[in-house]
Design a protein around this motif. Sequence first.
Motif, PDB file in Angstrom:
ATOM      1  N   ILE A 112     -13.618   3.866  14.154  1.00  0.00           N
ATOM      2  CA  ILE A 112     -13.238   2.805  13.393  1.00  0.00           C
ATOM      3  C   ILE A 112     -12.452   4.243  12.683  1.00  0.00           C
ATOM      4  CG2 ILE A 112     -12.441   1.494  11.100  1.00  0.00           C
ATOM      5  CD1 ILE A 112     -12.927   0.401  13.953  1.00  0.00           C
ATOM      6  N   PHE A 113     -10.338   4.274  12.034  1.00  0.00           N
ATOM      7  CA  PHE A 113     -10.393   4.707  11.051  1.00  0.00           C
ATOM      8  C   PHE A 113      -9.521   4.249  10.274  1.00  0.00           C
ATOM      9  CE2 PHE A 113     -10.984   7.075  15.071  1.00  0.00           C
ATOM     10  CZ  PHE A 113     -11.237   8.535  14.600  1.00  0.00           C
ATOM     11  N   LEU A 114      -9.549   3.995   8.890  1.00  0.00           N
ATOM     12  CA  LEU A 114      -8.574   3.440   7.591  1.00  0.00           C
ATOM     13  C   LEU A 114      -7.186   3.345   7.519  1.00  0.00           C
ATOM     14  CD1 LEU A 114     -12.192   1.909   6.117  1.00  0.00           C
ATOM     15  CD2 LEU A 114     -10.683   0.811   8.035  1.00  0.00           C
ATOM     16  N   MET A 115      -6.862   2.568   7.247  1.00  0.00           N
ATOM     17  CA  MET A 115      -5.777   3.248   6.719  1.00  0.00           C
ATOM     18  C   MET A 115      -5.587   2.280   4.906  1.00  0.00           C
ATOM     19  SD  MET A 115      -3.004   1.926   8.830  1.00  0.00           S
ATOM     20  CE  MET A 115      -3.147   2.139  10.913  1.00  0.00           C
ATOM     21  N   MET A 116      -5.262   2.080   4.141  1.00  0.00           N
ATOM     22  CA  MET A 116      -4.684   1.541   2.852  1.00  0.00           C
ATOM     23  C   MET A 116      -3.429   1.301   2.248  1.00  0.00           C
ATOM     24  SD  MET A 116      -5.842  -0.189   0.103  1.00  0.00           S
ATOM     25  CE  MET A 116      -7.827   0.084   0.744  1.00  0.00           C
TER      26      MET A 116
ATOM     27  N   LEU B 195       1.795  -6.168  -8.628  1.00  0.00           N
ATOM     28  CA  LEU B 195       1.151  -4.797 -10.167  1.00  0.00           C
ATOM     29  C   LEU B 195      -0.429  -4.530  -9.634  1.00  0.00           C
ATOM     30  CD1 LEU B 195       3.592  -5.287 -12.777  1.00  0.00           C
ATOM     31  CD2 LEU B 195       3.835  -3.055 -10.984  1.00  0.00           C
ATOM     32  N   GLU B 196      -1.193  -5.308  -9.798  1.00  0.00           N
ATOM     33  CA  GLU B 196      -2.801  -5.828  -9.925  1.00  0.00           C
ATOM     34  C   GLU B 196      -2.488  -5.301  -8.554  1.00  0.00           C
ATOM     35  OE1 GLU B 196      -4.678  -9.304 -10.802  1.00  0.00           O
ATOM     36  OE2 GLU B 196      -2.887  -9.659 -12.623  1.00  0.00           O
ATOM     37  N   GLU B 197      -2.114  -6.109  -7.568  1.00  0.00           N
ATOM     38  CA  GLU B 197      -2.671  -5.118  -5.614  1.00  0.00           C
ATOM     39  C   GLU B 197      -1.524  -4.004  -5.225  1.00  0.00           C
ATOM     40  OE1 GLU B 197      -4.222  -6.054  -3.773  1.00  0.00           O
ATOM     41  OE2 GLU B 197      -4.657  -8.516  -4.175  1.00  0.00           O
ATOM     42  N   LEU B 198      -1.440  -3.040  -6.100  1.00  0.00           N
ATOM     43  CA  LEU B 198      -0.853  -1.974  -5.954  1.00  0.00           C
ATOM     44  C   LEU B 198      -1.947  -0.530  -6.945  1.00  0.00           C
ATOM     45  CD1 LEU B 198       3.225  -1.662  -6.345  1.00  0.00           C
ATOM     46  CD2 LEU B 198       1.781  -1.508  -4.209  1.00  0.00           C
ATOM     47  N   GLN B 199      -2.020  -1.003  -8.182  1.00  0.00           N
ATOM     48  CA  GLN B 199      -3.362   0.152  -8.641  1.00  0.00           C
ATOM     49  C   GLN B 199      -4.066  -0.444  -8.118  1.00  0.00           C
ATOM     50  OE1 GLN B 199      -4.348  -2.385 -12.374  1.00  0.00           O
ATOM     51  NE2 GLN B 199      -1.986  -1.786 -13.498  1.00  0.00           N
TER      52      GLN B 199
ATOM     53  N   VAL C 251      -4.082  -0.117  -4.400  1.00  0.00           N
ATOM     54  CA  VAL C 251      -4.432   0.645  -3.799  1.00  0.00           C
ATOM     55  C   VAL C 251      -4.315   2.101  -4.154  1.00  0.00           C
ATOM     56  CG1 VAL C 251      -2.378   1.869  -2.509  1.00  0.00           C
ATOM     57  CG2 VAL C 251      -2.498  -0.836  -2.374  1.00  0.00           C
ATOM     58  N   GLU C 252      -3.716   2.296  -5.558  1.00  0.00           N
ATOM     59  CA  GLU C 252      -4.165   3.524  -6.207  1.00  0.00           C
ATOM     60  C   GLU C 252      -5.114   4.104  -6.087  1.00  0.00           C
ATOM     61  OE1 GLU C 252      -1.068   5.361  -8.650  1.00  0.00           O
ATOM     62  OE2 GLU C 252      -0.135   2.744  -8.850  1.00  0.00           O
ATOM     63  N   LYS C 253      -6.441   2.829  -6.784  1.00  0.00           N
ATOM     64  CA  LYS C 253      -8.048   2.897  -6.734  1.00  0.00           C
ATOM     65  C   LYS C 253      -8.494   3.297  -5.762  1.00  0.00           C
ATOM     66  CE  LYS C 253     -12.233   0.424  -8.353  1.00  0.00           C
ATOM     67  NZ  LYS C 253     -11.776  -0.808  -8.641  1.00  0.00           N
ATOM     68  N   GLU C 254      -8.654   3.002  -4.722  1.00  0.00           N
ATOM     69  CA  GLU C 254      -8.973   3.083  -3.834  1.00  0.00           C
ATOM     70  C   GLU C 254      -8.670   4.454  -3.070  1.00  0.00           C
ATOM     71  OE1 GLU C 254     -11.527   0.935  -2.762  1.00  0.00           O
ATOM     72  OE2 GLU C 254     -11.254   0.232  -4.568  1.00  0.00           O
ATOM     73  N   LEU C 255      -6.814   4.930  -2.544  1.00  0.00           N
ATOM     74  CA  LEU C 255      -6.955   5.661  -2.822  1.00  0.00           C
ATOM     75  C   LEU C 255      -7.689   7.425  -3.220  1.00  0.00           C
ATOM     76  CD1 LEU C 255      -3.072   5.401  -2.514  1.00  0.00           C
ATOM     77  CD2 LEU C 255      -4.325   6.069  -0.270  1.00  0.00           C
ATOM     78  N   ALA C 256      -8.595   6.986  -4.130  1.00  0.00           N
ATOM     79  CA  ALA C 256      -8.441   7.903  -5.315  1.00  0.00           C
ATOM     80  C   ALA C 256      -9.851   8.269  -5.156  1.00  0.00           C
ATOM     81  CB  ALA C 256      -8.262   7.737  -6.406  1.00  0.00           C
TER      82      ALA C 256
ATOM     83  N   GLN D 214       4.571   2.943  -2.085  1.00  0.00           N
ATOM     84  CA  GLN D 214       3.469   3.139  -1.741  1.00  0.00           C
ATOM     85  C   GLN D 214       4.856   4.883  -1.129  1.00  0.00           C
ATOM     86  OE1 GLN D 214       0.842  -0.081  -0.403  1.00  0.00           O
ATOM     87  NE2 GLN D 214       2.836  -0.959  -0.233  1.00  0.00           N
ATOM     88  N   ILE D 215       5.533   4.662  -1.109  1.00  0.00           N
ATOM     89  CA  ILE D 215       5.733   5.964  -0.221  1.00  0.00           C
ATOM     90  C   ILE D 215       5.479   6.874  -0.976  1.00  0.00           C
ATOM     91  CG2 ILE D 215       7.892   7.054   0.615  1.00  0.00           C
ATOM     92  CD1 ILE D 215       9.447   5.178   1.519  1.00  0.00           C
ATOM     93  N   GLN D 216       5.593   7.061  -1.877  1.00  0.00           N
ATOM     94  CA  GLN D 216       5.539   7.901  -2.910  1.00  0.00           C
ATOM     95  C   GLN D 216       3.639   8.174  -2.840  1.00  0.00           C
ATOM     96  OE1 GLN D 216       7.525   6.296  -6.437  1.00  0.00           O
ATOM     97  NE2 GLN D 216       9.383   6.513  -5.755  1.00  0.00           N
ATOM     98  N   LEU D 217       3.109   7.359  -2.742  1.00  0.00           N
ATOM     99  CA  LEU D 217       1.624   7.388  -3.054  1.00  0.00           C
ATOM    100  C   LEU D 217       1.432   8.547  -1.459  1.00  0.00           C
ATOM    101  CD1 LEU D 217       0.213   4.390  -4.050  1.00  0.00           C
ATOM    102  CD2 LEU D 217       0.320   6.693  -5.172  1.00  0.00           C
ATOM    103  N   ALA D 218       1.849   8.280  -0.414  1.00  0.00           N
ATOM    104  CA  ALA D 218       1.680   8.395   0.448  1.00  0.00           C
ATOM    105  C   ALA D 218       2.498   9.892   0.653  1.00  0.00           C
ATOM    106  CB  ALA D 218       2.625   8.021   1.784  1.00  0.00           C
ATOM    107  N   LYS D 219       2.842  10.879  -0.063  1.00  0.00           N
ATOM    108  CA  LYS D 219       3.713  12.053  -0.227  1.00  0.00           C
ATOM    109  C   LYS D 219       2.878  12.465  -1.415  1.00  0.00           C
ATOM    110  CE  LYS D 219       9.047  10.648   0.126  1.00  0.00           C
ATOM    111  NZ  LYS D 219      10.300  11.093  -0.279  1.00  0.00           N
ATOM    112  N   GLN D 220       2.339  12.050  -2.419  1.00  0.00           N
ATOM    113  CA  GLN D 220       1.729  12.672  -3.047  1.00  0.00           C
ATOM    114  C   GLN D 220       0.294  12.728  -2.521  1.00  0.00           C
ATOM    115  OE1 GLN D 220       0.171  10.092  -6.111  1.00  0.00           O
ATOM    116  NE2 GLN D 220      -1.290  11.409  -7.309  1.00  0.00           N
TER     117      GLN D 220
END
Length: 255
Positions: A58-62, A74-78, A80-85, A116-122
């Motif tokens: 299994i390989f997960l996306m966020m 906006l809460e949902e995007l937060q 996403v950012e929290k999990e990515l970190a 989320q594109i910008q997060l992907a680049k980050q």
Amino acid sequence: MIITDTHTHLYSEEFNQDRSEMMQRAILNGVTRFFIPAIDSNHTQSMYELEKNYPENIFLMMGLHPTYVKENYLEELQHVEKELAKRKFYAIGEIGIDLYWDKTHLKEQQFAFRKQIQLAKQYKLPIVIHCREAFDAIFEILEEEKSGDLFGIFHCFTGTYEQALQAISYNMKLGIGGVVTFKNGKIDQFLNKIELEHIVLETDSPYLAPIPYRGKRNESSYLINVVNKLAEIYGMMPQDVARITTENSKITFSI
């Protein structure tokens, strides 16, 4: 054959009764890698449980799915950012724009997609795009965001030949699944003009089961039907289709 399912919702409740048996059927058919798209924060724990139970497969996306972009986006995007970190993911997805069900939150969908594109680049990750009746809106944002570090997969590609070429021009692979086996799917009419290096395989299970299972629950073991259809379209052996598309997925997800 080693086959990769680059898009499957294995945490779906539709698999609750026979998930382990379904996984074994897939593995017996050569499908050994499963890439799992996120939907929203309510599904995150189920994804983590899936990874815990099948750590080798299994390989997960966020990400935040466009049809789940609501008043609390906006809460949902937060989230996403929290999990990515916190931990490693293999892609930002599935993200994009969906104008099939509801156009109420188009502006919010556009904001979420761009963010989320910008997060992907980050995080130097691929994006996995959900596009339904929204090619123009998707391409507009991709045009604005295009760069050497923007790449990924156009999930469940059902567009025209011209739209396929445009998607590829943005460093996107085309995610091909059960639709290619449908008589009215249309993509089978031009896919042989697209080099196989631009294709990855997916089921989008439990949705979009290929012929002869159309209308039933889809599962990853049915990906062999997609492999066989692509072998027919490209005039290749099925094992070569499996090998090339799996290599494409490895490149995209940096496996």
